[in-house]
Design an enzyme around this catalytic site. Structure first.
Site, PDB file in Angstrom:
ATOM      1  N   TYR A  73       0.842  -1.188   0.000  1.00 37.00           N
ATOM      2  CA  TYR A  73       0.000   0.000   0.000  1.00 37.00           C
ATOM      3  C   TYR A  73       0.882   1.245   0.000  1.00 37.00           C
ATOM      4  CZ  TYR A  73      -4.292  -2.519   1.461  1.00 37.00           C
ATOM      5  OH  TYR A  73      -5.398  -3.317   1.535  1.00 37.00           O
ATOM      6  N   GLU A 119      -5.625  -1.639   8.632  1.00 35.54           N
ATOM      7  CA  GLU A 119      -5.653  -1.515  10.092  1.00 35.54           C
ATOM      8  C   GLU A 119      -4.805  -0.340  10.561  1.00 35.54           C
ATOM      9  OE1 GLU A 119      -7.663  -4.444   8.878  1.00 35.54           O
ATOM     10  OE2 GLU A 119      -5.533  -4.896   8.690  1.00 35.54           O
ATOM     11  N   ASN A 168      -9.642   0.686  -3.071  1.00 36.83           N
ATOM     12  CA  ASN A 168      -9.388  -0.542  -2.332  1.00 36.83           C
ATOM     13  C   ASN A 168     -10.690  -1.067  -1.738  1.00 36.83           C
ATOM     14  OD1 ASN A 168      -7.736  -2.577  -1.000  1.00 36.83           O
ATOM     15  ND2 ASN A 168      -8.188  -1.475   0.888  1.00 36.83           N
ATOM     16  N   GLU A 169     -11.094  -2.237  -2.187  1.00 34.77           N
ATOM     17  CA  GLU A 169     -12.326  -2.878  -1.707  1.00 34.77           C
ATOM     18  C   GLU A 169     -13.497  -1.896  -1.694  1.00 34.77           C
ATOM     19  OE1 GLU A 169     -10.639  -6.478   1.034  1.00 34.77           O
ATOM     20  OE2 GLU A 169     -10.967  -4.571   2.033  1.00 34.77           O
ATOM     21  N   GLU A 246      -5.578 -10.681  -2.295  1.00 36.83           N
ATOM     22  CA  GLU A 246      -5.325 -10.786  -0.857  1.00 36.83           C
ATOM     23  C   GLU A 246      -5.687 -12.205  -0.411  1.00 36.83           C
ATOM     24  OE1 GLU A 246      -7.077  -7.894   1.706  1.00 36.83           O
ATOM     25  OE2 GLU A 246      -6.263  -6.167   0.613  1.00 36.83           O
TER      26      GLU A 246
END
Length: 614
Positions: A73, A119, A168-169, A246
């Protein structure tokens, strides 16, 4: 003569760049690297979670496991800590990281967000993932800086970056085709039309995350029906290479919950099935690293759950970069499908351990607070961390009671984020907790006395509907149902900046050497070769630890599962080393023999958690 040599070298470089290509062959369902069918076997590593001194070591070990690519990332949060202020130094020296990958002949899958999850504490919250001028103008500005910086590192330009992720997602957050197209066009504008762009989503969210003219990929973990998932992916991505961006061979930890453990056998089985399907795979994470300082985020899963400092993730390379049994098992599996590099297998590195190191109560938290009084802000009503321009750490809220309260008086702080220590005359009255849903406590207080609430940001929510996460106190505080007004707020978020001043603070004598909140100090001298180690905080309760002015992160061993903090060797000195703890809840210092910390060679990440019974 020299001029001719230079001309030949320049010509060779141009030829190399011109012959470098990476594309998607939708007809034959594969990637093409320099015109030949290709698939990658990759692993995730977050450069910002690993000291730059160890980047080469970690990537080399990933290569020796048979990987031909790494994935990372890009963390906007810390690359642009303030609007228009950019940071590409030390842990955030992205060009250096990309060059190391290139030098090791490792391809790179880049995930520049703008949202990344990972996270990490989410500071940028306004209109996140929405095409609104208040948000998108900052994205546009950030990409105008970032994307030209990484363009020379694209594979087509002689670098290592083969693919770039768009968002992202995003499928988990809704469907805004205009927003996704805007991001895609930004990448094309700055990186050109030759770069391969992709999206990543859970299989049920792939249709929402899909972006026109962008490759759709999926993410999932072990123990699933691989055939079913890839067949379902084909309903959205009818052709092109199959990719799991992932593949979860481990998982994250939250304070107070058992350490994550994903079995090696299940990881091997699922990886084998994907590779037999000719899929490209990225292991998330191959090396997790550490959320040093105040960078760990949180989640909302049946309540607020702050993440631990360690991001070990039960990964093939553990938090200290050592290969685990999972590493060797995955390497063996990968070797059945990809050529393995020659050379000896990496082995765990030796670690430093020490005798118990005495700690001494140096001064109270209240003395430390005096260093920050010049930053205090006054407001009729309490302000959030964001309003105070304080992203991390603590804010001390103080208000004088201007009426005669009942005895006891009920203090109510709705929506506190995240943990508040309530004091009257520097005597603890109780703890408010977002995690435990404690928003009110009875206190003993008189008119004209001051209520002090030390509020800790335990990490902003990093995924799901709660990512617009504010910290601190941002609703009216009531005592006996009356609103408290006229607040003084003092941010405390960076002890290292005051290290030179700490020694000037006078030691405050007390009959109780364990009295908290307080700053505890110890020192030790390294003996022999400086090695990585782990700081054991058994016996301490909750706080923040520093070594030589570097913030190792939060500790909270009484709720577990993490008991030790990783200390890289590059943080240590061959001479004297300082250890500082800010302890908020309880210090084991009634007996000086227990008032110690210790460096240990083996980490404890699976300690006792509430209700575990062991």
């Amino acid at each position: 003569m020299n001029w001719n040599i230079s001309l030949v070298l320049a010509f060779c470089l141009v030829q190399t760049v011109c012959s470098s290509s990476f594309t998607v062959d939708y007809k034959n369902n594969c990637f093409l690297k320099d015109g030949k069918p290709f698939r990658y076997m990759s692993g995730s590593i977050h450069y910002f979670r690993v000291p730059p001194e160890f980047w080469h070591d970690r990537i080399y070990k990933m290569k020796m496991a048979g990987l031909n690519a790494i994935q990372t990332y890009v963390e906007w949060n810390h690359h642009e800590p303030e609007p228009g202020v950019y940071n590409f130094k030390k842990n955030y020296d992205l060009p250096r990281f990309l060059k190391i990958a290139h030098d090791l002949n490792m391809l790179v899958i880049l995930r520049p967000g703008p949202y990344i999850d990972a996270e990490r504490d989410m500071v940028r919250t306004m209109y996140l993932k929405r095409l609104k001028s208040a948000y998108i103008k900052y994205v546009d500005k950030w990409y105008s800086v970032l994307l030209p910086l990484i363009k020379p590192f694209l594979y087509v330009n002689g670098g290592s970056i083969i693919t770039v992720q768009v968002e992202n997602e995003y499928g988990f957050f809704g469907y805004d085709a205009q927003y996704k197209s805007h991001l895609r066009d930004l990448f094309r504008k700055y990186l050109g039309n030759d770069v391969v762009l992709f999206t990543t989503d859970g299989i049920e969210k792939v249709p929402c995350g899909k972006t026109d003219e962008v490759l759709s990929t999926v993410d999932f973990g072990t123990g699933v029906n691989v055939t079913y998932i890839f067949e379902k992916l084909r309903l959205t991505q009818a052709s092109g290479p199959l990719v799991n961006s992932e593949f979860y061979t481990g998982w994250l930890d939250h304070w107070g919950y058992p350490h994550a453990n994903v079995s090696t056998d299940s990881a091997v089985k699922t990886l084998t099935e994907m590779l037999k399907a000719n899929a490209s795979v990225n292991v998330y994470l191959f090396h997790g690293g550490t959320s040093f300082g105040f960078t760990a985020g949180s989640n909302l899963e049946d309540g607020f759950k702050p993440c631990t400092t360690s991001y070990d993730f039960d990964a093939p390379l553990n938090e200290a970069g050592d290969p685990t049994p999972k590493y060797y098992a995955l390497k063996e599996t990968i070797g059945k499908f990809f050529p393995l590099p020659p050379g000896p297998l990496p082995v765990p590195a030796p670690k430093m351990k020490s005798d118990p190191i005495p700690m001494k109560r140096a001064f109270s938290f209240w003395a430390l607070m005096e260093l920050y009084k010049s930053f205090s802000v006054f407001s009729t009503y309490p302000l959030s961390f964001e309003d105070l321009h304080t992203p991390f750490g603590f804010v001390v809220y103080e208000a004088k009671v201007q009426f005669t309260p009942t005895d006891p008086a009920v203090l109510i702080v709705k929506g506190i984020a995240d943990r508040g220590y309530v004091y009257v005359n520097q005597v603890l009255q109780g703890i408010l907790s977002r995690e435990q849903k404690v928003e009110s406590i009875p206190i003993n207080i008189l008119q004209n006395e001051t209520i002090t609430i030390i509020v800790e940001n335990q990490g902003r929510v990093c995924f799901g509907s709660g990512i617009n996460d504010r910290k601190g106190i941002f609703q009216n505080v009531t005592l006996c149902s009356k609103t408290l007004v006229n607040w003084t707020m003092t941010p405390i978020n960076s002890l290292p900046e005051s290290m030179s001043k700490l020694r000037a603070l006078k030691h405050q004598s007390t009959n109780d050497p364990s009295l908290v909140p307080a700053i505890f100090y110890g020192s030790f001298k390294s003996k022999g070769t400086i090695l990585d180690t782990f700081l054991s905080l058994e016996g301490w309760h909750k706080g923040v630890a520093f070594v030589n002015g570097f913030n190792l992160g939060r500790y909270w061993p009484i709720v577990g599962p993490q008991v030790t903090l990783y200390v890289p060797s590059c943080f240590l000195r061959s001479s004297s080393n300082d250890i500082i703890l800010i302890e908020f809840e309880k210090a084991p210092c009634e007996n000086k023999n227990n008032c110690v910390v210790q460096f240990v060679a083996v980490p404890i990440l699976n300690g006792t958690t509430p209700g575990s019974g062991f």
